[in-house]
Design a protein around this motif. Structure first.
Motif, PDB file in Angstrom:
ATOM      1  N   LEU A 185       0.805  -1.166   0.069  1.00 40.82           N
ATOM      2  CA  LEU A 185       0.009   0.069  -0.044  1.00 40.82           C
ATOM      3  C   LEU A 185       0.729   1.117  -0.030  1.00 40.82           C
ATOM      4  N   ALA A 223      -7.595  -5.037   1.861  1.00 42.72           N
ATOM      5  CA  ALA A 223      -6.233  -4.816   1.555  1.00 42.72           C
ATOM      6  C   ALA A 223      -5.572  -4.238   2.780  1.00 42.72           C
ATOM      7  N   ASP A 232      -4.814  -7.284   4.848  1.00 42.06           N
ATOM      8  CA  ASP A 232      -3.864  -8.328   4.218  1.00 42.06           C
ATOM      9  C   ASP A 232      -2.359  -7.334   4.712  1.00 42.06           C
TER      10      ASP A 232
END
Length: 886
Positions: A126, A674, A677
């Motif tokens: 990210l 996300a 994760d």
């Protein structure tokens, strides 16, 4: 000296003044007085600032290094003499180290960043450029995972460099080295003496005033160090200088001038012997096994070197024997048993005895795994505490701020280049010590070299099992002694090869200005950390309290204000921001539970995401209607979470907070999946992260995966276990289901027992106790000594609640067999036998207890009951005997 080898024959060098004469004495030069004061205060004062580990200590180190170096450079600029700089290989090593740490902080182009930090893209998806338009949290293009800590490390590195180079330039004569040795000897003696006094008169506080959040002064001699190993290391560094002081006071004067100097010091030999005895006694009473070993190693190296050249006179041997007798008598009065118990681990011949909880081996293994990902340029100076959790499957309540191994931590934080620089530096230091000893031109020079070498050997060896290089006071003393070793080695070389550089005067003026300019930047960060330290201590005192750790109390306004002060002084402190975010979230949940529209955060999030609001304004309007003014706590939590991740993208808990708050960013926010994760990537063994991942999997109806995450979360430690147990108790989940699905360990069973006992569900508690007893027996059977005895003592209460008197007694007898001198076991047996009216056995155990605690009123009552019961039983037995035959 008798039997002096030819290598120590005086070769045209005055044994009194040394090989090189100083152009001016400190007494007549104010700049030199400032330099000497700075070096002396570094050695003498820095240990009193919590060993330098407290931010105040780092500030003191930086200021003293800056003042000393500025004074020396200013003297060079203003002097009419030619400017001189003693060159050494350390110059290049220091500049390379500065460049390495600076490179960790510089934002890098994507290609270069991938080359120098190859695992970051995989670790932080990210924070790296992905698919076009894909949501991300930002761009991470610095090698350091904790830029704030790395910047602080860079400042300390600069301070150490200034301190070392100033010591090298200032040490112009042998007397200068001897003065340093006296400073070190005085420093450790004062700290050792203070440590003993503080321990014997302890109120739990350092200097009887400062209450540390999680350390006290009651259990061992620690001086002003929160870690007994580091205190003992400082003492070990002083053993060589103290032996040098003792040897010098007993040495025959070599000139008339030296005889005159000795006349004013008739008590020097007795003071030296007393100081050595105090330091040795204090070192043993620190109960540090590694420290005791290092003290012995220092004495062996220094004493062995002096013995090899015949420098140990009969008086010296008699003095050491007297010191040994003094220490033996002192330990006989106080501390013999504790010291003996600690040192017995060395004779056990087992690594498990030396590392009982396996903590060092666990962190070494985790750091070894991490090094594979960061071998190119490291994870950033100061990043260890944030990097290692990803690689340690067995979570513990202990936070390993350092690697317990200086070499391993430097390799992890600076990569192979940093380790190579370290090994090169150690190679040079070893060569300097060897050459100073091998080619010493006088007995005085050899004795100094022996003392310095002993201290440096201790530093090198102790760093294999501890992080002593990360203790500023210990490192400062070590660096000054390294400077002495370099100068002693120089004086052993032929006089026609002086490694002196004469820079132009304008360069000296530029250096003077550079030190002054850099000083303002170097002081700013530790000054802010010093101002924030009391607030952080106050927060830790709350956070580490039993009630706070068990979740029974929440942070009040005062605690929150302390954290706000921390982030005000240190805006990049990721830990403080993360804790503020957590407090805001918990406060919001509590307010929501008390409000008319009691929607918990997860329902608010799911409703907001399902509504797919067209704009941020629409979302804001809905939130205002749904939760009102409470939403400001969500906004604050989101703000502090983002700032925590900006300071350290490895904070796994921060991603879980964002997963709960992602709806506040609207359609442009990072999806929850996300974020979960990302949390699992950086903290795969964190209980809170696994709990969040399990909840997310349950929402997607993947129940096997959710159960797997929850099982792993439950095994991570008490914090996660308390959360689970609270949920189970609220839902009144059957104990049989819990035991079958989660297989709780002994610590978890204690929590489960305490919670379900509060609910008063007798059948459920009985099932827990049966499992408790079975698991406890299995665990205790694998343990020995105090550890096993503690479990058996615990089980006797379990069997009492199960109403199994035979097993209750057996448990206590097993505990006594393992630990026959445990007061708690004898007390439990005494009360048990008294309750069963077995007064003979009860009296035996209670008398044993009363001998240890003669003023315990409750014990006196129990003993009186046992004695009366024994007498009454005997009388009753006598009255029931048949009458004798006439």
């Amino acid at each position: 000296m008798k039997n002096m080898p030819s290598s120590l024959a005086i070769r045209g060098v005055s044994p009194l003044t040394g090989p090189i004469r100083a152009p001016a004495e400190a007494g007549s030069d104010p700049w030199l007085r400032i330099v000497d004061a700075g070096l002396a205060l570094t050695i003498l004062v820095l240990p009193w600032c919590m060993g330098g580990r407290h931010p105040l200590g780092e500030l003191v180190l930086v200021v003293l290094a800056l003042v000393s170096s500025f004074a020396w450079i200013a003297r060079q600029c203003l002097s009419a003499e030619k400017i001189s700089w003693f060159r050494s290989p350390a110059d290049a090593i220091f500049l390379a180290a500065l460049a390495l740490v600076a490179l960790q902080l510089i934002p890098l182009p994507a290609a270069m960043f991938d080359l120098l930090s190859p695992k970051t893209r995989e670790l932080l998806p990210l924070w790296t450029a992905g698919a076009q338009g894909a949501p991300r949290l930002g761009v991470w293009n610095q090698v350091s995972m904790t830029p704030g800590s790395t910047q602080a490390g860079l400042i300390l590195l600069l301070a150490y460099g200034l301190l070392f180079f100033t010591a090298v330039q200032r040490t112009r004569r042998l007397e200068d080295v001897e003065r340093v040795l006296r400073w070190v000897a005085l420093s450790v003696t004062l700290m050792a003496g203070f440590g003993v006094v503080q321990y014997l008169t302890s109120n739990g506080k350092f200097l009887w005033m400062y209450k540390h959040p999680f350390r006290d002064t009651c259990n061992a001699v620690t001086g002003m160090y929160i870690n007994k190993n580091h205190f003992a290391h400082l003492l070990a560094l002083g053993i060589g200088p103290l032996l040098w002081c003792l040897e010098r006071s007993l040495r025959q004067p070599q000139s008339e001038l030296e005889r005159v100097g000795r006349r004013g010091q008739p008590w020097s030999k007795w003071l030296s012997a007393l100081a050595l005895g105090i330091v040795l006694f204090s070192g043993l009473m620190s109960l540090s096994r590694g420290g005791a070993a290092m003290i012995g190693l220092a004495a062996l190296v220094c004493g062995g070197a002096l013995y090899a050249v015949g420098a140990l006179s009969r008086k010296f041997v008699l003095c050491t024997v007297g010191i040994a007798l003094l220490i033996g008598c002192s330990l006989a009065i106080h501390g013999h048993r504790a010291v003996a118990d600690r040192l017995e681990d060395y004779t056990a011949g087992s690594l498990d005895a030396l590392d009982r909880d396996g903590g060092r081996r666990k962190i070494w293994q985790a750091d070894g795994e991490a090094l594979r990902d960061y071998f190119v340029l490291g994870s950033g100076v100061g990043s260890h505490r944030d990097v290692y959790p990803k690689y340690m499957p067995e979570t513990t309540e202990t936070e390993f701020t350092h690697a317990e191994n200086g070499y391993l931590q430097i390799a992890l934080e600076t990569g192979m280049p940093g380790l190579a620089l370290l090994l090169a530096a150690l190679g040079y230091v070893a060569a300097w010590c060897y050459q100073a000893l091998r080619r010493a031109r006088s007995p005085r020079l050899f004795a100094c070299a022996a003392a310095v070498s002993a201290s440096l050997v201790v530093s090198v060896v102790h760093s294999l099992i501890d992080f002593v290089w990360y203790i500023p006071s210990c490192m400062a003393v070590t660096l000054v002694l390294v400077a002495c070793a370099f100068r002693l080695r120089q004086w052993s070389l032929p006089e026609d090869r002086p490694p002196v550089w004469t820079p132009p005067r304008w360069l000296a003026w530029a250096a003077c200005g550079g030190v002054a300019t850099a000083g303002a930047w170097m002081v700013a960060l530790p000054l802010g950390a010093t101002a924030a330290a009391p607030h952080w201590d106050a927060y830790l005192e709350f956070a580490l309290s039993p009630d706070a750790r068990a979740g029974r109390v929440e942070a009040n306004a005062e605690v929150v204000d302390h954290l706000r002060q921390v982030v005000a002084w240190i805006p990049g402190d990721a830990r403080a921001h993360l804790r503020l975010a957590g407090i805001c979230l918990r406060h919001f949940e509590r307010l929501q539970a008390e409000s008319p529209n009691a929607m918990p955060l997860n329902q608010i999030r799911d409703a907001a995401l399902a509504s797919r609001f067209a704009s941020r304004g629409a979302l804001d309007g809905w939130l205002s209607r749904a939760i009102g003014e409470h939403r400001r706590f969500l906004e604050l939590a989101l703000l502090h979470t983002h700032r925590a991740l900006a300071g350290c993208p490895l904070e796994g808990e921060a991603y879980t907070y964002l997963a709960e708050l992602c709806f506040l960013d609207g359609a442009d926010g990072v999806p929850k999946a996300a974020l979960v994760d990302a949390a699992l990537r950086v903290r795969p063994y964190s209980g809170s992260v696994l709990l969040c991942a399990g909840s997310d999997a349950a929402l997607t109806h993947d129940l096997p995966l959710a159960l797997e995450y929850w099982r792993r979360a439950f095994q991570t430690g008490p914090e996660a276990q308390r959360q689970f147990v609270d949920l189970w108790a609220t839902a009144q989940m059957p104990v049989a289901v819990i035991l079958q699905a989660f297989h709780p360990d002994l610590a978890a069973v204690r929590i489960l027992d305490a919670k379900y006992s509060q609910l008063g569900q007798t059948d459920q508690v009985q099932a827990i106790l049966a499992y408790y007893a079975e698991l406890g027996q299995t665990t205790a059977g694998r343990l020995s000594g105090a550890d096993g005895a503690g479990i058996w003592l615990e089980l006797h209460d379990v069997y009492r609640r199960l109403e199994n008197p035979q097993e209750e007694l057996n448990a206590l007898r097993r505990a006594l067999a393992l630990e026959p001198n445990d007061f708690r076991i004898h007390h439990a047996l005494g009360t048990l036998f008294c309750g069963r009216q077995q007064f003979d056995e009860a009296e035996q155990h209670l008398r044993w207890c009363i001998e240890r605690r003669p003023n315990d009123e409750q014990l006196k009552v129990f003993l009186a009951t046992a004695v009366k019961g024994r007498i009454d039983t005997a009388r009753a037995s006598a009255s029931n005997d048949p009458a004798p035959w006439p």
